[in-house]
Design a protein around this motif. Sequence first.
Motif, short mmCIF file in Angstrom:
data_model
loop_
_atom_site.label_atom_id
_atom_site.label_comp_id
_atom_site.label_asym_id
_atom_site.label_seq_id
_atom_site.Cartn_x
_atom_site.Cartn_y
_atom_site.Cartn_z
N MET A 190 2.30 -7.62 1.05
CA MET A 190 2.27 -7.22 -0.35
C MET A 190 2.08 -5.71 -0.44
N PHE A 191 2.98 -5.06 -1.18
CA PHE A 191 2.90 -3.61 -1.35
C PHE A 191 2.88 -3.28 -2.83
N GLY A 192 1.99 -2.39 -3.22
CA GLY A 192 1.92 -1.93 -4.60
C GLY A 192 2.34 -0.48 -4.68
N LEU A 193 3.35 -0.22 -5.50
CA LEU A 193 3.85 1.14 -5.67
C LEU A 193 3.76 1.48 -7.16
N GLY A 194 2.81 2.32 -7.52
CA GLY A 194 2.61 2.66 -8.92
C GLY A 194 2.12 1.47 -9.69
N ASN A 195 2.83 1.13 -10.78
CA ASN A 195 2.48 -0.02 -11.59
C ASN A 195 3.23 -1.29 -11.19
N VAL A 196 4.00 -1.21 -10.10
CA VAL A 196 4.82 -2.33 -9.68
C VAL A 196 4.32 -2.84 -8.33
N THR A 197 4.22 -4.17 -8.21
CA THR A 197 3.80 -4.79 -6.96
C THR A 197 4.97 -5.54 -6.35
N TYR A 198 5.20 -5.32 -5.05
CA TYR A 198 6.28 -5.98 -4.34
C TYR A 198 5.71 -6.88 -3.26
N PHE A 199 6.19 -8.13 -3.24
CA PHE A 199 5.83 -9.02 -2.15
C PHE A 199 6.91 -8.94 -1.09
N THR A 200 6.51 -8.82 0.16
CA THR A 200 7.48 -8.59 1.23
C THR A 200 8.22 -9.85 1.67
N TYR A 201 7.78 -11.02 1.22
CA TYR A 201 8.38 -12.30 1.57
C TYR A 201 8.45 -12.48 3.08
N PHE A 202 9.62 -12.39 3.69
CA PHE A 202 9.74 -12.70 5.11
C PHE A 202 9.42 -11.52 6.01
N SER A 203 9.36 -10.33 5.47
CA SER A 203 8.99 -9.15 6.26
C SER A 203 7.47 -9.00 6.28
N GLU A 204 6.97 -8.47 7.38
CA GLU A 204 5.53 -8.22 7.48
C GLU A 204 5.30 -7.03 8.40
N PHE A 205 4.38 -6.16 7.99
CA PHE A 205 4.12 -4.93 8.74
C PHE A 205 2.63 -4.83 9.06
N ASN A 206 2.35 -3.97 10.05
CA ASN A 206 0.96 -3.69 10.44
C ASN A 206 0.19 -4.96 10.83
N ARG A 207 0.86 -5.81 11.60
CA ARG A 207 0.20 -7.05 12.02
C ARG A 207 -0.75 -6.75 13.17
N PRO A 208 -1.93 -7.38 13.19
CA PRO A 208 -2.89 -7.12 14.27
C PRO A 208 -2.34 -7.49 15.64
N TRP A 209 -1.55 -8.59 15.68
CA TRP A 209 -0.96 -9.02 16.96
C TRP A 209 0.52 -9.30 16.74
#
Length: 348
Positions: free
Chosen positions: A1-20
């Motif tokens: 989930m990424f929030g840019l300004g007043n808009v929030t975007y869900f990444t759905y199948f993409s994912e970043f900065n995973r611990p493992w």
Amino acid sequence: MFGLGNVTYFTYFSEFNRPWKGAAYIEATIMTTLFVMSVIGNFFILGIMFKTRSSRTITNYFVCNLAIGDILFATAAPFVAYVRITGTWRLGDGMCHLLTYGMFVCAIAMIWTMAVISVDRYLCINKGMVNRIRTGHVVLICLCIWIVSACCFLPLALFFHLKDIEVGEEMATICSLLWPRGRIHYSAFFMAMLVLFAFFMPMTVITFNYYQIFRKFWSSKKAVGALCHIQTRSQRVAIARRNKDIKMVKTLILLVLVFVIMWLPLFVVLGMLHHDVSYRNNSLPSYVLTWTLIIAYINPCVNPFLYGFINLETCQNVLFCCSQYQNSSEDLLASNTNLNDRNDITRP
């Protein structure tokens, strides 16, 4: 989930900065395995349906539609697995519009096909309409189910778009659902339609029909019990037919229950996602959606076994013929080998 300004975007199948990062490969391996199992199992069922004349019944034609839906739904698994590994979206704008849309259409087409099967069983058992639907009608009904499902969820194809976001010091691309801005809450309207059209309406039809069928079975069971000491041959045939119908209906109900159990977590997470995005909580990770989707991918793997129970006698005959063919082939190979050995011995 990424929030840019007043808009929030869900990444759905993409994912970043995973611990493992190894978790992505585990998810991809599971989804690919489920895809292979689903395709093999459902194509086997389709082969049985088309090759054996005794299995060409109205109910089995609808089961074929379910198997086709299973195959199409499972086909999305390798693409989701690829995105889980790459993180960023590399499948292009066309797949962004079609991937999630196609999975929804398959799911809705399957649940409504189950609803139509319950109507077919109700007409056959409760109303005695044996020749109630013809093959041409089945094709038309299945086409209508797919067309209506595709039209109802067309907003998913229209409003899934690619979005470039900043992840650390790099830019990445995600495929996210971007509803139009305005006074109308499109997301809330879509969730209401999803609950109504994809769950409440078909489950109401299914529950009503199978309830009426079991009421019929229960009343006929009591009537047969009262006359069990004076059964004629025709009555025994009717009882055997009723028992066969009961087994089929129980299997069809189990098919519906398995579908609900394996798809319900995904629908619950979608509701949570709608709440999360609407209130900009940014708390729902992408892997939650992924694992509920994996549970849904198990459904096409399980269904061929249930389809086999519906056509247990046909499957047993096919397997018997295959075993007989294999045994005859082995005997023929053994006889040819012995003949060659004898020729070698008698050759001067």
